[in-house]
Design a protein around this motif. Sequence first.
Motif, PDB file in Angstrom:
ATOM      1  N   THR A 253       1.140 -12.954 -11.385  1.00 46.23           N
ATOM      2  CA  THR A 253      -0.226 -13.212 -10.939  1.00 46.23           C
ATOM      3  C   THR A 253      -1.213 -12.806 -12.028  1.00 46.23           C
ATOM      4  O   THR A 253      -0.871 -12.151 -12.994  1.00 46.23           O
ATOM      5  CB  THR A 253      -0.524 -12.415  -9.654  1.00 46.23           C
ATOM      6  OG1 THR A 253      -0.451 -11.030  -9.956  1.00 46.23           O
ATOM      7  CG2 THR A 253       0.425 -12.776  -8.547  1.00 46.23           C
TER       8      THR A 253
ATOM      9  N   ASP B  46      -1.289  -5.922  -9.019  1.00 48.54           N
ATOM     10  CA  ASP B  46      -1.475  -5.533  -7.620  1.00 48.54           C
ATOM     11  C   ASP B  46      -0.835  -4.175  -7.361  1.00 48.54           C
ATOM     12  O   ASP B  46       0.367  -4.004  -7.526  1.00 48.54           O
ATOM     13  CB  ASP B  46      -0.886  -6.598  -6.695  1.00 48.54           C
ATOM     14  CG  ASP B  46      -1.593  -7.930  -6.862  1.00 48.54           C
ATOM     15  OD1 ASP B  46      -2.830  -7.927  -6.957  1.00 48.54           O
ATOM     16  OD2 ASP B  46      -0.913  -8.968  -6.912  1.00 48.54           O
TER      17      ASP B  46
ATOM     18  N   ARG C 251       5.250  -2.451   3.592  1.00 52.53           N
ATOM     19  CA  ARG C 251       4.327  -3.255   2.784  1.00 52.53           C
ATOM     20  C   ARG C 251       4.858  -3.444   1.369  1.00 52.53           C
ATOM     21  O   ARG C 251       4.756  -4.531   0.800  1.00 52.53           O
ATOM     22  CB  ARG C 251       2.946  -2.611   2.746  1.00 52.53           C
ATOM     23  CG  ARG C 251       2.241  -2.678   4.099  1.00 52.53           C
ATOM     24  CD  ARG C 251       0.818  -2.248   4.010  1.00 52.53           C
ATOM     25  NE  ARG C 251       0.059  -3.199   3.184  1.00 52.53           N
ATOM     26  CZ  ARG C 251      -1.161  -2.955   2.737  1.00 52.53           C
ATOM     27  NH1 ARG C 251      -1.769  -1.819   3.023  1.00 52.53           N
ATOM     28  NH2 ARG C 251      -1.796  -3.844   1.996  1.00 52.53           N
TER      29      ARG C 251
ATOM     30  N   ASP D  75       7.681  -6.028   1.717  1.00 52.01           N
ATOM     31  CA  ASP D  75       7.316  -7.356   2.232  1.00 52.01           C
ATOM     32  C   ASP D  75       6.201  -8.054   1.459  1.00 52.01           C
ATOM     33  O   ASP D  75       6.108  -9.279   1.488  1.00 52.01           O
ATOM     34  CB  ASP D  75       6.897  -7.255   3.704  1.00 52.01           C
ATOM     35  CG  ASP D  75       8.031  -6.796   4.597  1.00 52.01           C
ATOM     36  OD1 ASP D  75       9.208  -6.953   4.197  1.00 52.01           O
ATOM     37  OD2 ASP D  75       7.745  -6.258   5.683  1.00 52.01           O
ATOM     38  N   GLU D  76       5.341  -7.293   0.806  1.00 48.17           N
ATOM     39  CA  GLU D  76       4.218  -7.882   0.087  1.00 48.17           C
ATOM     40  C   GLU D  76       4.504  -7.868  -1.414  1.00 48.17           C
ATOM     41  O   GLU D  76       5.467  -7.271  -1.861  1.00 48.17           O
ATOM     42  CB  GLU D  76       2.930  -7.125   0.430  1.00 48.17           C
ATOM     43  CG  GLU D  76       2.594  -7.208   1.924  1.00 48.17           C
ATOM     44  CD  GLU D  76       1.369  -6.412   2.321  1.00 48.17           C
ATOM     45  OE1 GLU D  76       0.416  -6.338   1.512  1.00 48.17           O
ATOM     46  OE2 GLU D  76       1.372  -5.849   3.431  1.00 48.17           O
ATOM     47  N   ASP D  77       3.683  -8.540  -2.173  1.00 46.11           N
ATOM     48  CA  ASP D  77       3.939  -8.736  -3.598  1.00 46.11           C
ATOM     49  C   ASP D  77       3.132  -7.764  -4.458  1.00 46.11           C
ATOM     50  O   ASP D  77       2.134  -8.150  -5.066  1.00 46.11           O
ATOM     51  CB  ASP D  77       3.614 -10.192  -3.956  1.00 46.11           C
ATOM     52  CG  ASP D  77       4.146 -10.573  -5.321  1.00 46.11           C
ATOM     53  OD1 ASP D  77       5.106  -9.937  -5.795  1.00 46.11           O
ATOM     54  OD2 ASP D  77       3.583 -11.504  -5.931  1.00 46.11           O
ATOM     55  N   PHE D  78       3.565  -6.497  -4.521  1.00 50.75           N
ATOM     56  CA  PHE D  78       2.900  -5.496  -5.338  1.00 50.75           C
ATOM     57  C   PHE D  78       3.628  -5.333  -6.664  1.00 50.75           C
ATOM     58  O   PHE D  78       4.843  -5.530  -6.742  1.00 50.75           O
ATOM     59  CB  PHE D  78       2.847  -4.138  -4.611  1.00 50.75           C
ATOM     60  CG  PHE D  78       1.925  -4.145  -3.436  1.00 50.75           C
ATOM     61  CD1 PHE D  78       0.551  -4.078  -3.620  1.00 50.75           C
ATOM     62  CD2 PHE D  78       2.415  -4.226  -2.138  1.00 50.75           C
ATOM     63  CE1 PHE D  78      -0.315  -4.090  -2.539  1.00 50.75           C
ATOM     64  CE2 PHE D  78       1.569  -4.246  -1.050  1.00 50.75           C
ATOM     65  CZ  PHE D  78       0.197  -4.178  -1.248  1.00 50.75           C
ATOM     66  N   ASP D  79       2.863  -4.962  -7.694  1.00 48.17           N
ATOM     67  CA  ASP D  79       3.445  -4.716  -9.010  1.00 48.17           C
ATOM     68  C   ASP D  79       3.847  -3.259  -9.192  1.00 48.17           C
ATOM     69  O   ASP D  79       4.700  -2.947 -10.022  1.00 48.17           O
ATOM     70  CB  ASP D  79       2.448  -5.116 -10.104  1.00 48.17           C
ATOM     71  CG  ASP D  79       2.163  -6.607 -10.070  1.00 48.17           C
ATOM     72  OD1 ASP D  79       3.121  -7.397 -10.177  1.00 48.17           O
ATOM     73  OD2 ASP D  79       0.988  -6.980  -9.909  1.00 48.17           O
TER      74      ASP D  79
ATOM     75  N   GLU E 156      13.338  -2.310  -3.155  1.00 44.89           N
ATOM     76  CA  GLU E 156      12.524  -2.950  -4.187  1.00 44.89           C
ATOM     77  C   GLU E 156      12.352  -1.995  -5.378  1.00 44.89           C
ATOM     78  O   GLU E 156      11.858  -0.891  -5.209  1.00 44.89           O
ATOM     79  CB  GLU E 156      11.150  -3.284  -3.586  1.00 44.89           C
ATOM     80  CG  GLU E 156      10.297  -4.185  -4.399  1.00 44.89           C
ATOM     81  CD  GLU E 156      10.824  -5.604  -4.475  1.00 44.89           C
ATOM     82  OE1 GLU E 156      10.706  -6.200  -5.545  1.00 44.89           O
ATOM     83  OE2 GLU E 156      11.347  -6.107  -3.463  1.00 44.89           O
TER      84      GLU E 156
ATOM     85  N   LEU F 170      10.287  -1.097  -7.632  1.00 44.20           N
ATOM     86  CA  LEU F 170       8.916  -1.083  -8.147  1.00 44.20           C
ATOM     87  C   LEU F 170       8.630   0.175  -8.969  1.00 44.20           C
ATOM     88  O   LEU F 170       9.115   1.261  -8.638  1.00 44.20           O
ATOM     89  CB  LEU F 170       7.927  -1.105  -6.976  1.00 44.20           C
ATOM     90  CG  LEU F 170       7.813  -2.393  -6.190  1.00 44.20           C
ATOM     91  CD1 LEU F 170       6.937  -2.182  -4.956  1.00 44.20           C
ATOM     92  CD2 LEU F 170       7.225  -3.491  -7.064  1.00 44.20           C
TER      93      LEU F 170
END
Length: 122
Positions: free
Chosen positions: A2, A6, A45, A48-52, A76, A78
Amino acid sequence: MTDSTDVLLVDEDTETLELAATFLERKGNNIAAESETDPETAVDRAVDEDFDCVVSDYRMPELNGVELCRAIREHEPLPFFLFTAVSESELEDEGVVTGVVRKGAGTGHYDELVEQIETTVE
């Protein structure tokens, strides 16, 4: 990828979250910050969500920051930063996280946090 970086901010104190989000978005190169006060919801979150990346306080109800990092990374991988006033001697297993930035007086710690995020999440 993106256009923005995020970031999921996690802290039980809403005022701290608002301040951190404001500074990250102002000082960062296109950082978009979202806040969560409940560590268990933060796990969902983050998965399920698209965080960096995730930035979390250490001392919170239910899960501490290291436990939160482990719970998220089960699902994930991250980058995970602790943003805390807790002294180094009080942290348990801080080697699990990507980085640690100490909160303090002034705003220099926000610069350090932005630098770590931008260096890690390219």
